[in-house]
Design a protein around this motif. Structure first.
Motif, PDB file in Angstrom:
ATOM      1  N   LEU A 137      29.877  38.351  31.113  1.00  0.00           N
ATOM      2  CA  LEU A 137      29.720  36.908  31.196  1.00  0.00           C
ATOM      3  C   LEU A 137      30.364  36.183  30.027  1.00  0.00           C
ATOM      4  CD1 LEU A 137      26.049  36.380  32.450  1.00  0.00           C
ATOM      5  CD2 LEU A 137      28.166  35.924  33.693  1.00  0.00           C
ATOM      6  N   ASP A 138      30.985  35.028  30.349  1.00  0.00           N
ATOM      7  CA  ASP A 138      31.379  34.058  29.337  1.00  0.00           C
ATOM      8  C   ASP A 138      30.660  32.748  29.663  1.00  0.00           C
ATOM      9  OD1 ASP A 138      32.793  32.931  31.460  1.00  0.00           O
ATOM     10  OD2 ASP A 138      34.759  33.597  30.727  1.00  0.00           O
ATOM     11  N   GLU A 139      31.066  31.669  29.052  1.00  0.00           N
ATOM     12  CA  GLU A 139      30.348  30.410  29.243  1.00  0.00           C
ATOM     13  C   GLU A 139      30.695  29.704  30.547  1.00  0.00           C
ATOM     14  OE1 GLU A 139      29.539  27.941  25.584  1.00  0.00           O
ATOM     15  OE2 GLU A 139      31.109  29.253  24.787  1.00  0.00           O
ATOM     16  N   GLY A 140      31.685  30.171  31.266  1.00  0.00           N
ATOM     17  CA  GLY A 140      32.069  29.541  32.520  1.00  0.00           C
ATOM     18  C   GLY A 140      31.192  29.989  33.675  1.00  0.00           C
ATOM     19  N   LEU A 141      31.468  29.437  34.852  1.00  0.00           N
ATOM     20  CA  LEU A 141      30.725  29.780  36.066  1.00  0.00           C
ATOM     21  C   LEU A 141      31.380  30.981  36.729  1.00  0.00           C
ATOM     22  CD1 LEU A 141      28.469  29.072  38.101  1.00  0.00           C
ATOM     23  CD2 LEU A 141      30.128  27.586  39.259  1.00  0.00           C
ATOM     24  N   ASP A 142      30.873  32.183  36.403  1.00  0.00           N
ATOM     25  CA  ASP A 142      31.389  33.436  36.980  1.00  0.00           C
ATOM     26  C   ASP A 142      32.880  33.617  36.705  1.00  0.00           C
ATOM     27  OD1 ASP A 142      28.838  34.030  38.061  1.00  0.00           O
ATOM     28  OD2 ASP A 142      29.259  32.748  39.769  1.00  0.00           O
ATOM     29  N   THR A 143      33.317  33.207  35.506  1.00  0.00           N
ATOM     30  CA  THR A 143      34.732  33.288  35.141  1.00  0.00           C
ATOM     31  C   THR A 143      35.044  34.455  34.215  1.00  0.00           C
ATOM     32  OG1 THR A 143      34.311  31.730  33.331  1.00  0.00           O
ATOM     33  CG2 THR A 143      35.087  30.802  35.401  1.00  0.00           C
ATOM     34  N   GLY A 144      34.046  35.229  33.831  1.00  0.00           N
ATOM     35  CA  GLY A 144      34.235  36.284  32.835  1.00  0.00           C
ATOM     36  C   GLY A 144      35.122  37.411  33.306  1.00  0.00           C
ATOM     37  N   PRO A 145      35.614  38.235  32.367  1.00  0.00           N
ATOM     38  CA  PRO A 145      36.494  39.349  32.705  1.00  0.00           C
ATOM     39  C   PRO A 145      35.777  40.426  33.516  1.00  0.00           C
ATOM     40  CG  PRO A 145      35.867  39.451  30.397  1.00  0.00           C
ATOM     41  CD  PRO A 145      35.361  38.143  30.916  1.00  0.00           C
ATOM     42  N   VAL A 146      36.560  41.109  34.354  1.00  0.00           N
ATOM     43  CA  VAL A 146      36.037  42.066  35.328  1.00  0.00           C
ATOM     44  C   VAL A 146      36.051  43.478  34.764  1.00  0.00           C
ATOM     45  CG1 VAL A 146      36.430  43.099  37.594  1.00  0.00           C
ATOM     46  CG2 VAL A 146      36.754  40.632  37.270  1.00  0.00           C
ATOM     47  N   LEU A 147      34.929  44.172  34.962  1.00  0.00           N
ATOM     48  CA  LEU A 147      34.845  45.592  34.614  1.00  0.00           C
ATOM     49  C   LEU A 147      35.152  46.470  35.814  1.00  0.00           C
ATOM     50  CD1 LEU A 147      31.681  45.511  32.369  1.00  0.00           C
ATOM     51  CD2 LEU A 147      33.964  46.216  31.658  1.00  0.00           C
ATOM     52  N   THR A 148      34.591  46.125  36.965  1.00  0.00           N
ATOM     53  CA  THR A 148      34.820  46.905  38.177  1.00  0.00           C
ATOM     54  C   THR A 148      34.368  46.087  39.380  1.00  0.00           C
ATOM     55  OG1 THR A 148      34.461  49.072  39.218  1.00  0.00           O
ATOM     56  CG2 THR A 148      32.544  48.035  38.214  1.00  0.00           C
ATOM     57  N   ALA A 149      34.794  46.512  40.551  1.00  0.00           N
ATOM     58  CA  ALA A 149      34.398  45.842  41.794  1.00  0.00           C
ATOM     59  C   ALA A 149      34.451  46.852  42.930  1.00  0.00           C
ATOM     60  CB  ALA A 149      35.306  44.658  42.100  1.00  0.00           C
ATOM     61  N   GLN A 150      33.662  46.594  43.958  1.00  0.00           N
ATOM     62  CA  GLN A 150      33.680  47.436  45.156  1.00  0.00           C
ATOM     63  C   GLN A 150      33.557  46.553  46.383  1.00  0.00           C
ATOM     64  OE1 GLN A 150      31.396  51.045  44.975  1.00  0.00           O
ATOM     65  NE2 GLN A 150      31.251  51.232  47.196  1.00  0.00           N
ATOM     66  N   ALA A 151      34.467  46.748  47.324  1.00  0.00           N
ATOM     67  CA  ALA A 151      34.494  45.935  48.541  1.00  0.00           C
ATOM     68  C   ALA A 151      33.668  46.575  49.649  1.00  0.00           C
ATOM     69  CB  ALA A 151      35.932  45.760  49.021  1.00  0.00           C
TER      70      ALA A 151
END
Length: 304
Positions: A137-151
């Motif tokens: 997380l950063d201070e934006g609305l779900d704008t933080g850098p990505v660690l991983t994702a799964q579709a």
């Protein structure tokens, strides 16, 4: 052992909390305040609070940013923070308190559907795929850098409630796999791309209203997205009915009407027919459309 602060509120946050409690020291659980719910109007605890009490973990329900910071300081220090659908944007002061920052389990493939209602918006829009993204997380609305994702595919007919439960379980598993690799430095957060950004604004009362003049597929998707809660609303014979399940029907009544077709209620929607499979009339229990129709003792009426 890694010491974690967890922040979350609804049912879909519970699987991650339970998973963390089995593998890490959860030094504090932060959730929203008890809120009035149901016909009684009595304050009810959020699902995360019930789980926290059952697990015997420390809990805080701060009403302000200052109270949140005070709770974190009182129970710290923390190696890591984890957020799942907490319901508030966190200040930089909170985000910097855990030594390794704060991770968020978000129920979409970011940057698509940043915001409060990613599952509902995906189904309403007719998306066929979504997923889980773990970000720092950063201070934006779900704008933080990505660690991983799964579709994952969105199944035909799947409701918002069903998809949330599936993503919640996936998110818990994905997070447990991610944390040790993140803390060891194996995983480095990567900035989100700005291409394809969409926003999943909080569901409003207007979003719940069904449009019988729009397309049948949009009508059905809205019902799916908002079931079982908060539920889409259709005015039937002048009264707001919560529609919990609907599907296409080959018979189209006259515009602005509903009628009985082979023992089930069918609504005219954009020149097509939509069967009301399950609904909740005002002040009554959830019932099948066929049962509701038998209780009406009329063959048709008006909608909208």
């Amino acid at each position: 052992m890694t010491r974690v602060a967890f922040l979350g509120t609804p049912h879909e946050a519970v699987p991650t909390l339970e998973a963390l409690a089995e593998s890490y020291e959860v030094g504090l659980v932060v959730t929203r305040a008890d809120r009035p719910r149901g016909r009684s109007g009595r304050p009810q605890p959020p699902p995360v609070k019930d789980t926290t009490v059952a697990l015997g973990l420390p809990i805080a329900q701060p009403e302000s940013g200052a109270e949140l910071m005070a709770s974190l300081r009182a129970h710290g220090p923390f190696d890591l923070g984890v957020v799942v659908a907490y319901g508030r944007i966190l200040s930089s002061e909170v985000l910097e308190m855990p030594a390794a920052g704060v991770l968020n389990v978000h129920f979409s493939l970011l940057p698509r559907w940043r915001g409060a209602a990613p599952v509902e918006r995906a189904i309403m829009e007719g998306d066929t795929m979504t997923g889980v993204t773990i970000i720092r997380l950063d201070e934006g609305l779900d704008t933080g850098p990505v660690l991983t994702a799964q579709a994952v595919d969105i199944r035909p007919g799947e409701t918002g409630g069903e998809l949330k439960l599936r993503l919640a379980r996936l998110g818990a598993t994905l997070l447990l796999d991610t944390i040790p690799r993140y803390l060891s430095g194996e995983l480095t957060p990567v900035a989100q791309v700005e291409e394809g950004v969409t926003y999943a604004h909080k569901i409003s009362g207007e979003d719940r209203r069904l449009d019988a003049e729009g397309s049948a597929i949009d009508f059905v998707n809205r019902v799916r997205a908002l079931a079982p809660s908060p539920g889409a609303i259709l005015e039937i014979d002048g009264s707001p009915h919560k529609i919990l399940e609907a599907r296409s029907h080959p018979v189209a009544p006259d515009p602005g009407t509903w009628r009985s077709v082979d023992g089930v209620p069918v609504v005219a929607v954009g020149g097509e027919g939509v069967e009301i499979v399950r609904l909740q009339p005002p002040g009554k229990r959830v019932q099948a459309g066929a049962d509701w129709l038998r209780g009406r003792r009329v063959e048709g009426g008006v909608v909208g």
